[in-house]
Design a protein around this motif. Structure first.
Motif, PDB file in Angstrom:
ATOM      1  N   UNK A 254     -46.434 -37.228 -48.902  1.00  0.00           N
ATOM      2  CA  UNK A 254     -45.923 -38.480 -48.369  1.00  0.00           C
ATOM      3  C   UNK A 254     -46.179 -39.659 -49.298  1.00  0.00           C
ATOM      4  N   UNK A 255     -46.039 -40.841 -48.757  1.00  0.00           N
ATOM      5  CA  UNK A 255     -46.234 -42.069 -49.526  1.00  0.00           C
ATOM      6  C   UNK A 255     -46.985 -43.091 -48.675  1.00  0.00           C
ATOM      7  N   UNK A 256     -47.749 -43.931 -49.360  1.00  0.00           N
ATOM      8  CA  UNK A 256     -48.349 -45.121 -48.761  1.00  0.00           C
ATOM      9  C   UNK A 256     -47.802 -46.326 -49.502  1.00  0.00           C
ATOM     10  N   UNK A 257     -47.343 -47.317 -48.760  1.00  0.00           N
ATOM     11  CA  UNK A 257     -47.006 -48.606 -49.360  1.00  0.00           C
ATOM     12  C   UNK A 257     -48.103 -49.580 -48.972  1.00  0.00           C
ATOM     13  N   UNK A 258     -48.898 -49.964 -49.953  1.00  0.00           N
ATOM     14  CA  UNK A 258     -50.009 -50.885 -49.737  1.00  0.00           C
ATOM     15  C   UNK A 258     -49.617 -52.259 -50.265  1.00  0.00           C
ATOM     16  N   UNK A 259     -49.650 -53.244 -49.401  1.00  0.00           N
ATOM     17  CA  UNK A 259     -49.502 -54.635 -49.831  1.00  0.00           C
ATOM     18  C   UNK A 259     -50.857 -55.295 -49.765  1.00  0.00           C
ATOM     19  N   UNK A 260     -51.422 -55.624 -50.910  1.00  0.00           N
ATOM     20  CA  UNK A 260     -52.822 -56.081 -50.953  1.00  0.00           C
ATOM     21  C   UNK A 260     -52.973 -57.267 -51.886  1.00  0.00           C
ATOM     22  N   UNK A 261     -53.789 -58.219 -51.462  1.00  0.00           N
ATOM     23  CA  UNK A 261     -54.066 -59.379 -52.287  1.00  0.00           C
ATOM     24  C   UNK A 261     -54.915 -59.022 -53.495  1.00  0.00           C
ATOM     25  N   UNK A 262     -54.744 -59.795 -54.556  1.00  0.00           N
ATOM     26  CA  UNK A 262     -55.570 -59.647 -55.758  1.00  0.00           C
ATOM     27  C   UNK A 262     -55.625 -61.011 -56.436  1.00  0.00           C
ATOM     28  N   UNK A 263     -56.632 -61.207 -57.257  1.00  0.00           N
ATOM     29  CA  UNK A 263     -56.742 -62.464 -57.998  1.00  0.00           C
ATOM     30  C   UNK A 263     -55.892 -62.394 -59.258  1.00  0.00           C
ATOM     31  N   UNK A 264     -54.960 -63.331 -59.383  1.00  0.00           N
ATOM     32  CA  UNK A 264     -54.201 -63.464 -60.627  1.00  0.00           C
ATOM     33  C   UNK A 264     -55.127 -63.873 -61.772  1.00  0.00           C
ATOM     34  N   UNK A 265     -56.113 -64.669 -61.446  1.00  0.00           N
ATOM     35  CA  UNK A 265     -57.173 -65.085 -62.364  1.00  0.00           C
ATOM     36  C   UNK A 265     -58.377 -65.445 -61.510  1.00  0.00           C
ATOM     37  N   UNK A 266     -59.567 -65.520 -62.091  1.00  0.00           N
ATOM     38  CA  UNK A 266     -60.732 -65.878 -61.277  1.00  0.00           C
ATOM     39  C   UNK A 266     -60.565 -67.275 -60.676  1.00  0.00           C
ATOM     40  N   UNK A 267     -60.768 -67.437 -59.380  1.00  0.00           N
ATOM     41  CA  UNK A 267     -60.647 -68.757 -58.764  1.00  0.00           C
ATOM     42  C   UNK A 267     -61.829 -69.649 -59.122  1.00  0.00           C
ATOM     43  N   UNK A 268     -61.565 -70.940 -59.220  1.00  0.00           N
ATOM     44  CA  UNK A 268     -62.636 -71.897 -59.450  1.00  0.00           C
ATOM     45  C   UNK A 268     -63.339 -72.207 -58.139  1.00  0.00           C
ATOM     46  N   UNK A 269     -64.483 -72.861 -58.246  1.00  0.00           N
ATOM     47  CA  UNK A 269     -65.228 -73.236 -57.037  1.00  0.00           C
ATOM     48  C   UNK A 269     -64.411 -74.190 -56.175  1.00  0.00           C
ATOM     49  N   UNK A 270     -63.713 -75.139 -56.799  1.00  0.00           N
ATOM     50  CA  UNK A 270     -62.897 -76.082 -56.033  1.00  0.00           C
ATOM     51  C   UNK A 270     -61.745 -75.372 -55.337  1.00  0.00           C
TER      52      UNK A 270
END
Length: 252
Positions: free
Chosen positions: A137-153
């Protein structure tokens, strides 16, 4: 709901940054394997699942979510499109799913529903998903990821308690899928246009309502909710948080 109450997500087709073009491509690829059973975890109103059923006339689907209003919308849409006999929308906890493994499992922005562990939850959720998909079968996973490390602000402007440890980068996300017993058949990510259309549609019906109902008893609270969300997006995660759509194949 009365005619003057604030609307809720009425201009959204999908509950996420997903364009019509990408959705059509996903449907085309996911039905090539001829899935007979579909499981949609955190389905909301299940628009992508309904499109899969339209493209795969012999398939049946179960969507699971905790939001009764979204599930009711999904049932109405299924009825209107002649799919009610093949689409079952269930109110419940995805972590307590019964039944046999499905040929196609969707988990779009809902991996946190599969584990009680604190973020990052991706690795644990992937192991659960591996047990929910049938061989071949197949799993379609929609998952967040960081495009780049976020700053504290940026983190401070996001949702309450946001932390840099909450998400991985895209490469790590793919590696975690392999460690959980999958091969990664396809990787694609939501683009800026998809994010901006989603975020605008997410609030546009309420913005128009506020313009016409500025003295409504609920207007003050609604304005504040809209302001917080817009600030979270524009000052926090815009250009920082990505969403990956991974098509995963279970290893025999």
């Amino acid at each position: 709901m009365t005619l003057t109450d604030p609307p809720r997500l009425s201009r959204l087709t999908f509950h996420g940054p997903l364009s019509e073009t990408r959705a059509a491509g996903l449907v085309d690829r996911l039905v090539r394997n001829g899935p007979a059973t579909i499981l949609d975890i955190g389905c909301g109103w299940g628009e992508l699942t309904l499109r899969l059923l339209e493209a795969q006339p012999t398939a049946t689907a179960v969507g699971v979510d905790l939001n009764a209003e979204d599930l009711a919308r999904g049932r109405r849409n299924a009825e209107a499109r002649g799919l009610a006999d093949r689409a079952d929308f269930v109110e419940g906890n995805a972590a307590e799913l019964p039944g046999a493994a499905a040929d196609l499992v969707l988990c779009l922005g809902a991996a946190q529903a599969l584990t009680d562990n604190a973020p990052p939850h991706t690795a644990d959720a992937l192991r659960v998903l591996r047990g929910l998909v049938a061989p071949g079968g197949r799993v379609l996973l929609g998952e967040g990821f960081w495009e780049r490390p976020p700053t504290a602000d940026e983190l401070a402007a996001m949702w309450p308690g946001a932390s840099a440890e909450e998400h991985h980068d895209l490469a790590t996300l793919a590696e975690l899928a392999e460690e959980a017993g999958f091969r990664v058949e396809w990787i694609e990510t939501a683009n800026r246009d998809e994010w901006e259309e989603f975020e605008s549609r997410y609030q546009s019906d309420v913005e128009v309502w506020l313009a016409a109902h500025h003295d409504h008893p609920e207007a003050a609270g609604t304005r504040e909710r809209v302001r917080r969300h817009r600030s979270s997006w524009l000052r926090g995660y815009r250009g920082v948080l990505g969403l990956a759509y991974l098509t995963l194949v279970p290893v025999d």
